[in-house]
Design a protein around this motif. Structure first.
Motif, PDB file in Angstrom:
ATOM      1  N   GLN A 108      -3.890   4.134  -6.892  1.00  0.00           N
ATOM      2  CA  GLN A 108      -4.026   2.712  -6.595  1.00  0.00           C
ATOM      3  C   GLN A 108      -4.957   2.505  -5.409  1.00  0.00           C
ATOM      4  OE1 GLN A 108       0.173   1.845  -5.936  1.00  0.00           O
ATOM      5  NE2 GLN A 108       0.217   0.767  -7.882  1.00  0.00           N
ATOM      6  N   TYR A 109      -5.563   1.349  -5.358  1.00  0.00           N
ATOM      7  CA  TYR A 109      -6.413   0.951  -4.235  1.00  0.00           C
ATOM      8  C   TYR A 109      -7.508   1.994  -3.958  1.00  0.00           C
ATOM      9  CZ  TYR A 109      -2.468  -2.189  -3.602  1.00  0.00           C
ATOM     10  OH  TYR A 109      -1.481  -3.121  -3.805  1.00  0.00           O
TER      11      TYR A 109
ATOM     12  N   THR B 272      -3.593   9.760   0.130  1.00  0.00           N
ATOM     13  CA  THR B 272      -2.368   9.151  -0.389  1.00  0.00           C
ATOM     14  C   THR B 272      -2.693   8.102  -1.445  1.00  0.00           C
ATOM     15  OG1 THR B 272      -1.246   9.522   1.713  1.00  0.00           O
ATOM     16  CG2 THR B 272      -0.280   7.883   0.261  1.00  0.00           C
ATOM     17  N   LEU B 273      -3.706   7.299  -1.165  1.00  0.00           N
ATOM     18  CA  LEU B 273      -4.107   6.265  -2.132  1.00  0.00           C
ATOM     19  C   LEU B 273      -4.681   6.885  -3.399  1.00  0.00           C
ATOM     20  CD1 LEU B 273      -5.708   3.684   0.324  1.00  0.00           C
ATOM     21  CD2 LEU B 273      -3.494   3.500  -0.841  1.00  0.00           C
TER      22      LEU B 273
ATOM     23  N   GLY C  66       5.853   6.915  -5.187  1.00  0.00           N
ATOM     24  CA  GLY C  66       6.357   8.288  -5.201  1.00  0.00           C
ATOM     25  C   GLY C  66       6.786   8.756  -3.826  1.00  0.00           C
ATOM     26  N   LEU C  67       5.978   8.427  -2.817  1.00  0.00           N
ATOM     27  CA  LEU C  67       6.316   8.800  -1.442  1.00  0.00           C
ATOM     28  C   LEU C  67       7.554   8.055  -0.982  1.00  0.00           C
ATOM     29  CD1 LEU C  67       5.675  10.196   1.267  1.00  0.00           C
ATOM     30  CD2 LEU C  67       4.199   8.245   1.801  1.00  0.00           C
TER      31      LEU C  67
ATOM     32  N   TYR D 214       0.812  -1.212   0.000  1.00  0.00           N
ATOM     33  CA  TYR D 214       0.000   0.000   0.000  1.00  0.00           C
ATOM     34  C   TYR D 214       0.849   1.267   0.000  1.00  0.00           C
ATOM     35  CZ  TYR D 214      -4.051  -2.915   0.994  1.00  0.00           C
ATOM     36  OH  TYR D 214      -5.041  -3.855   0.927  1.00  0.00           O
ATOM     37  N   SER D 215       2.155   1.121   0.063  1.00  0.00           N
ATOM     38  CA  SER D 215       3.047   2.284   0.069  1.00  0.00           C
ATOM     39  C   SER D 215       3.063   2.928  -1.316  1.00  0.00           C
ATOM     40  CB  SER D 215       4.474   1.873   0.427  1.00  0.00           C
ATOM     41  OG  SER D 215       4.503   1.265   1.691  1.00  0.00           O
ATOM     42  N   SER D 216       2.904   4.230  -1.337  1.00  0.00           N
ATOM     43  CA  SER D 216       2.963   4.975  -2.590  1.00  0.00           C
ATOM     44  C   SER D 216       4.403   4.996  -3.082  1.00  0.00           C
ATOM     45  CB  SER D 216       2.464   6.400  -2.357  1.00  0.00           C
ATOM     46  OG  SER D 216       2.760   7.209  -3.467  1.00  0.00           O
TER      47      SER D 216
ATOM     48  N   ILE E 239      -4.017   9.885  -4.635  1.00  0.00           N
ATOM     49  CA  ILE E 239      -2.913  10.512  -5.376  1.00  0.00           C
ATOM     50  C   ILE E 239      -2.087   9.467  -6.117  1.00  0.00           C
ATOM     51  CG2 ILE E 239      -0.717  11.754  -5.093  1.00  0.00           C
ATOM     52  CD1 ILE E 239      -2.194  13.359  -2.833  1.00  0.00           C
ATOM     53  N   SER E 240      -1.900   8.301  -5.468  1.00  0.00           N
ATOM     54  CA  SER E 240      -1.116   7.244  -6.115  1.00  0.00           C
ATOM     55  C   SER E 240      -1.898   6.575  -7.243  1.00  0.00           C
ATOM     56  CB  SER E 240      -0.686   6.193  -5.092  1.00  0.00           C
ATOM     57  OG  SER E 240      -1.773   5.353  -4.741  1.00  0.00           O
TER      58      SER E 240
END
Length: 123
Positions: free
Chosen positions: A96-97, A90-91, A42-43, A38-40, A93-94
């Motif tokens: 995903q999910y 965060t999700l 980009g982050l 679940y980690s972005s 922006i990424s």
């Protein structure tokens, strides 16, 4: 105080207290899910630590937030609500999910509701 409001407040208090604690602890064991997925990306590129180390920090924050909900729901629920919104953003922006992002927003609304209820009840 209305008995139904008291019941709902207590139910939400234990839900938003225990679930973050369990999720936080799982950041160290990955029994429920591999949280690093679940980690972005980009982050993670911006941080000087691994995704696993980042999730450990997240886990500590979640455990603390859950304990705060159990001890002082009017404040802890606001912390959990804000935390869930940040996760959802965060999700989003990424890209995903997105289904998880929507669920986190719904849970944030529930946590915010607990904060409001806690000002009128002693959960």
């Amino acid at each position: 105080m209305n008995a139904n409001a008291k019941f709902v407040s207590t139910l939400l208090k234990y839900t938003f207290g225990l679930v973050p604690i369990v999720a936080g602890l799982d950041k160290f064991t990955n029994i429920l899910v591999d949280w690093t997925t679940y980690s972005s990306p980009g982050l993670m590129d911006l941080l000087p630590i691994t995704a696993a180390a980042f999730m450990g920090i997240v886990g500590v924050i979640e455990i603390g937030a859950g304990i705060l909900v159990l001890v002082k729901p009017s404040i802890g629920a606001l912390v959990v609500s804000a935390w869930l919104v940040l996760i959802a953003l965060t999700l989003i922006i990424s890209g995903q999910y997105l289904d998880v992002a929507v669920r986190d927003i719904v849970m944030a609304i529930g946590a915010f509701s607990l904060a409001k209820l806690s000002k009128t009840t002693t959960a």
